[in-house]
Each structure stands twice: as structure tokens, then as C-alpha cells.
Design a protein around this motif. Structure first.
Motif, PDB file in Angstrom:
ATOM      1  N   LEU A  81       0.829  -1.206   0.000  1.00  0.00           N
ATOM      2  CA  LEU A  81       0.000   0.000   0.000  1.00  0.00           C
ATOM      3  C   LEU A  81       0.862   1.255   0.000  1.00  0.00           C
ATOM      4  CD1 LEU A  81      -2.784   1.345   0.147  1.00  0.00           C
ATOM      5  CD2 LEU A  81      -2.632   1.181   2.640  1.00  0.00           C
ATOM      6  N   ASP A  82       1.942   1.239   0.773  1.00  0.00           N
ATOM      7  CA  ASP A  82       2.842   2.396   0.804  1.00  0.00           C
ATOM      8  C   ASP A  82       3.426   2.663  -0.575  1.00  0.00           C
ATOM      9  OD1 ASP A  82       2.320   2.653   3.505  1.00  0.00           O
ATOM     10  OD2 ASP A  82       4.202   1.694   4.148  1.00  0.00           O
ATOM     11  N   ALA A  83       3.813   1.612  -1.280  1.00  0.00           N
ATOM     12  CA  ALA A  83       4.357   1.763  -2.635  1.00  0.00           C
ATOM     13  C   ALA A  83       3.294   2.311  -3.583  1.00  0.00           C
ATOM     14  CB  ALA A  83       4.885   0.424  -3.131  1.00  0.00           C
ATOM     15  N   GLN A  84       2.077   1.804  -3.449  1.00  0.00           N
ATOM     16  CA  GLN A  84       0.990   2.291  -4.300  1.00  0.00           C
ATOM     17  C   GLN A  84       0.685   3.753  -4.002  1.00  0.00           C
ATOM     18  OE1 GLN A  84      -1.938  -0.605  -3.191  1.00  0.00           O
ATOM     19  NE2 GLN A  84      -1.463  -1.983  -4.906  1.00  0.00           N
ATOM     20  N   GLN A  85       0.676   4.111  -2.740  1.00  0.00           N
ATOM     21  CA  GLN A  85       0.410   5.510  -2.354  1.00  0.00           C
ATOM     22  C   GLN A  85       1.524   6.422  -2.863  1.00  0.00           C
ATOM     23  OE1 GLN A  85      -2.229   6.816  -1.182  1.00  0.00           O
ATOM     24  NE2 GLN A  85      -3.297   5.323   0.079  1.00  0.00           N
ATOM     25  N   SER A  86       2.759   5.947  -2.783  1.00  0.00           N
ATOM     26  CA  SER A  86       3.895   6.720  -3.275  1.00  0.00           C
ATOM     27  C   SER A  86       3.768   6.970  -4.768  1.00  0.00           C
ATOM     28  CB  SER A  86       5.187   5.969  -2.970  1.00  0.00           C
ATOM     29  OG  SER A  86       6.286   6.632  -3.521  1.00  0.00           O
ATOM     30  N   LYS A  87       3.395   5.932  -5.487  1.00  0.00           N
ATOM     31  CA  LYS A  87       3.201   6.059  -6.939  1.00  0.00           C
ATOM     32  C   LYS A  87       2.080   7.050  -7.241  1.00  0.00           C
ATOM     33  CE  LYS A  87       2.647   3.152 -11.039  1.00  0.00           C
ATOM     34  NZ  LYS A  87       2.501   1.773 -11.525  1.00  0.00           N
ATOM     35  N   LEU A  88       0.996   6.978  -6.464  1.00  0.00           N
ATOM     36  CA  LEU A  88      -0.123   7.900  -6.633  1.00  0.00           C
ATOM     37  C   LEU A  88       0.312   9.338  -6.365  1.00  0.00           C
ATOM     38  CD1 LEU A  88      -3.206   8.386  -7.044  1.00  0.00           C
ATOM     39  CD2 LEU A  88      -3.440   8.044  -4.575  1.00  0.00           C
ATOM     40  N   ASN A  89       1.094   9.537  -5.300  1.00  0.00           N
ATOM     41  CA  ASN A  89       1.567  10.880  -4.961  1.00  0.00           C
ATOM     42  C   ASN A  89       2.477  11.447  -6.056  1.00  0.00           C
ATOM     43  OD1 ASN A  89       0.130  10.871  -2.578  1.00  0.00           O
ATOM     44  ND2 ASN A  89       1.864  10.177  -1.335  1.00  0.00           N
ATOM     45  N   LYS A  90       3.375  10.614  -6.611  1.00  0.00           N
ATOM     46  CA  LYS A  90       4.262  11.069  -7.685  1.00  0.00           C
ATOM     47  C   LYS A  90       3.460  11.503  -8.905  1.00  0.00           C
ATOM     48  CE  LYS A  90       8.368   8.418  -6.516  1.00  0.00           C
ATOM     49  NZ  LYS A  90       9.249   7.315  -6.912  1.00  0.00           N
ATOM     50  N   LEU A  91       2.452  10.695  -9.249  1.00  0.00           N
ATOM     51  CA  LEU A  91       1.623  11.047 -10.403  1.00  0.00           C
ATOM     52  C   LEU A  91       0.852  12.342 -10.143  1.00  0.00           C
ATOM     53  CD1 LEU A  91       0.246   7.543 -11.457  1.00  0.00           C
ATOM     54  CD2 LEU A  91       1.933   8.935 -12.680  1.00  0.00           C
ATOM     55  N   SER A  92       0.338  12.484  -8.942  1.00  0.00           N
ATOM     56  CA  SER A  92      -0.429  13.688  -8.605  1.00  0.00           C
ATOM     57  C   SER A  92       0.469  14.915  -8.579  1.00  0.00           C
ATOM     58  CB  SER A  92      -1.098  13.525  -7.247  1.00  0.00           C
ATOM     59  OG  SER A  92      -2.050  12.494  -7.292  1.00  0.00           O
ATOM     60  N   ASN A  93       1.679  14.785  -8.022  1.00  0.00           N
ATOM     61  CA  ASN A  93       2.613  15.920  -7.954  1.00  0.00           C
ATOM     62  C   ASN A  93       3.072  16.347  -9.339  1.00  0.00           C
ATOM     63  OD1 ASN A  93       2.434  16.012  -5.186  1.00  0.00           O
ATOM     64  ND2 ASN A  93       4.310  14.839  -4.837  1.00  0.00           N
ATOM     65  N   ASN A  94       3.206  15.410 -10.237  1.00  0.00           N
ATOM     66  CA  ASN A  94       3.626  15.721 -11.613  1.00  0.00           C
ATOM     67  C   ASN A  94       2.428  16.070 -12.491  1.00  0.00           C
ATOM     68  OD1 ASN A  94       6.289  15.253 -10.969  1.00  0.00           O
ATOM     69  ND2 ASN A  94       6.214  13.099 -11.564  1.00  0.00           N
ATOM     70  N   GLN A  95       1.276  16.141 -11.877  1.00  0.00           N
ATOM     71  CA  GLN A  95       0.023  16.464 -12.572  1.00  0.00           C
ATOM     72  C   GLN A  95      -0.209  15.541 -13.772  1.00  0.00           C
ATOM     73  OE1 GLN A  95       0.300  20.652 -13.390  1.00  0.00           O
ATOM     74  NE2 GLN A  95      -0.051  21.207 -11.255  1.00  0.00           N
ATOM     75  N   ARG A  96       0.029  14.271 -13.521  1.00  0.00           N
ATOM     76  CA  ARG A  96      -0.212  13.277 -14.550  1.00  0.00           C
ATOM     77  C   ARG A  96      -1.506  12.544 -14.223  1.00  0.00           C
ATOM     78  NH1 ARG A  96       5.193  10.151 -15.942  1.00  0.00           N
ATOM     79  NH2 ARG A  96       4.781  10.662 -18.096  1.00  0.00           N
ATOM     80  N   ALA A  97      -2.045  11.914 -15.203  1.00  0.00           N
ATOM     81  CA  ALA A  97      -3.293  11.168 -15.025  1.00  0.00           C
ATOM     82  C   ALA A  97      -3.039   9.921 -14.167  1.00  0.00           C
ATOM     83  CB  ALA A  97      -3.852  10.757 -16.380  1.00  0.00           C
ATOM     84  N   VAL A  98      -3.940   9.702 -13.241  1.00  0.00           N
ATOM     85  CA  VAL A  98      -3.862   8.530 -12.373  1.00  0.00           C
ATOM     86  C   VAL A  98      -4.766   7.453 -12.983  1.00  0.00           C
ATOM     87  CG1 VAL A  98      -4.284   7.633 -10.067  1.00  0.00           C
ATOM     88  CG2 VAL A  98      -3.461   9.984 -10.352  1.00  0.00           C
ATOM     89  N   SER A  99      -4.200   6.276 -13.180  1.00  0.00           N
ATOM     90  CA  SER A  99      -4.982   5.220 -13.825  1.00  0.00           C
ATOM     91  C   SER A  99      -6.035   4.674 -12.868  1.00  0.00           C
ATOM     92  CB  SER A  99      -4.057   4.086 -14.295  1.00  0.00           C
ATOM     93  OG  SER A  99      -3.549   3.399 -13.175  1.00  0.00           O
ATOM     94  N   ALA A 100      -7.122   4.252 -13.444  1.00  0.00           N
ATOM     95  CA  ALA A 100      -8.196   3.648 -12.661  1.00  0.00           C
ATOM     96  C   ALA A 100      -7.706   2.342 -12.031  1.00  0.00           C
ATOM     97  CB  ALA A 100      -9.408   3.388 -13.544  1.00  0.00           C
ATOM     98  N   GLU A 101      -6.789   1.691 -12.721  1.00  0.00           N
ATOM     99  CA  GLU A 101      -6.230   0.441 -12.209  1.00  0.00           C
ATOM    100  C   GLU A 101      -5.470   0.676 -10.899  1.00  0.00           C
ATOM    101  OE1 GLU A 101      -3.034  -2.978 -13.546  1.00  0.00           O
ATOM    102  OE2 GLU A 101      -3.946  -1.744 -15.098  1.00  0.00           O
ATOM    103  N   LEU A 102      -4.682   1.751 -10.827  1.00  0.00           N
ATOM    104  CA  LEU A 102      -3.941   2.072  -9.610  1.00  0.00           C
ATOM    105  C   LEU A 102      -4.909   2.375  -8.462  1.00  0.00           C
ATOM    106  CD1 LEU A 102      -1.343   2.604  -8.060  1.00  0.00           C
ATOM    107  CD2 LEU A 102      -1.378   4.957  -8.939  1.00  0.00           C
ATOM    108  N   LEU A 103      -5.934   3.142  -8.754  1.00  0.00           N
ATOM    109  CA  LEU A 103      -6.932   3.466  -7.724  1.00  0.00           C
ATOM    110  C   LEU A 103      -7.656   2.208  -7.244  1.00  0.00           C
ATOM    111  CD1 LEU A 103      -8.413   6.772  -9.198  1.00  0.00           C
ATOM    112  CD2 LEU A 103      -6.783   6.540  -7.302  1.00  0.00           C
ATOM    113  N   ALA A 104      -7.953   1.316  -8.162  1.00  0.00           N
ATOM    114  CA  ALA A 104      -8.614   0.056  -7.802  1.00  0.00           C
ATOM    115  C   ALA A 104      -7.682  -0.809  -6.954  1.00  0.00           C
ATOM    116  CB  ALA A 104      -9.045  -0.695  -9.058  1.00  0.00           C
ATOM    117  N   ASP A 105      -6.381  -0.843  -7.339  1.00  0.00           N
ATOM    118  CA  ASP A 105      -5.407  -1.614  -6.566  1.00  0.00           C
ATOM    119  C   ASP A 105      -5.291  -1.080  -5.136  1.00  0.00           C
ATOM    120  OD1 ASP A 105      -4.895  -3.238  -8.727  1.00  0.00           O
ATOM    121  OD2 ASP A 105      -3.004  -2.251  -9.276  1.00  0.00           O
TER     122      ASP A 105
END
Length: 150
Positions: A81-105
């Protein structure tokens, strides 16, 4: 009083019981019978109170082993979960699209953590119940051994 053909008493002057009183009496008889059965099983299972403690300890060890497994699983899932949250934060900070798959995971991982936490809590309650049951059995065994000759 009722008499049969030979003028013998068939039914005495028994108090007439209401339905509730009959049910209460039957329930009391069932409870007494169940207690006798439990006492007999207790006496047949244990010859001394220390044996109750040994059984309690073995049962707790089994539950503790399962709990340790769940604690290790929880650690692994939390890292995921920490790795997934980190990936989500990086995408959000870079203003990139977050995949639905990542959110589902992330949602699935959070659910898994909640399930593991629930299992651990259940196991902790089971340990408490084992200790309480063993204490009651030990007290009852002592009572029965003191009352009944060996």
C-alpha cells in the motif's frame, strides 16, 4: 384426584402448572442435565487442574501462530500500500493522469488490510475466550474433585 377402574389413585393432587411454568421447569431440567453432562466430560478429560492449563496453553499457541502469520501478512500488504500511495503521490505531484487500475489496486489493498486487522482482532478475542473458558473449567474441576471421592 383421578381413580382408575380398580379405584386406585391414578393422578394425585398435583399442582396444575401453567404453560410458562412447565416451560421453565423443562428448561431447568435441560440445564441441569447439560451441567451433569459437562461435569462428566470435564472429569473424564482432566485428572488435575494443571492439565486444564496445559490445554489452554496449547490452544493459545495455535491461535498465536495464526496471529503471527496475519501480522506478517499485514506488514507485507502495508508495504504494498505504501508503494501504491507513493506512486499515486508522484503522479499527482507531476500532474499526470492517475490510472483507474492504480486506484482500484489501492482500494483492494486497503480492503485487504482491513480484513487482516479484523482477523487479528478476532484472534485476540479468541485468546481471551480460551483463557476465560479454561479458568471456569479449572474452578469447576476443583469443585468437582473436592466434592467427589477419587
Amino acid at each position: 384426584m383421578e381413580l382408575d377402574k380398580s379405584a386406585r389413585i391414578r393422578k394425585g393432587n398435583e399442582a396444575i402448572l401453567t404453560t410458562e411454568e412447565k416451560q421453565a421447569l423443562e428448561e431447568k431440567k435441560r440445564a441441569e442435565q447439560e451441567q451433569r453432562r459437562a461435569d462428566k466430560a470435564l472429569l473424564q478429560s482432566f485428572s488435575k487442574p494443571e492439565e486444564v492449563d496445559l490445554l489452554r496453553d496449547r490452544q493459545i499457541e495455535a491461535v498465536d501462530a495464526g496471529m503471527q502469520t496475519n501480522v506478517l501478512r499485514r506488514t507485507t500488504v502495508q508495504k504494498r500500500l505504501d508503494a501504491q500511495q507513493s506512486k499515486l503521490n508522484k503522479l499527482s505531484n507531476n500532474q499526470r493522469a492517475v490510472s483507474a487500475e492504480l486506484l482500484a489496486d489501492i482500494a483492494v489493498t486497503k480492503k485487504e488490510l482491513a480484513d487482516i486487522d479484523s482477523a487479528i482482532a478476532t484472534q485476540q478475542r479468541a485468546v481471551i475466550a480460551i483463557k476465560e473458558k479454561a479458568e471456569l473449567q479449572k474452578k469447576r474441576l476443583i469443585e468437582l474433585r473436592n466434592v467427589q471421592p477419587r
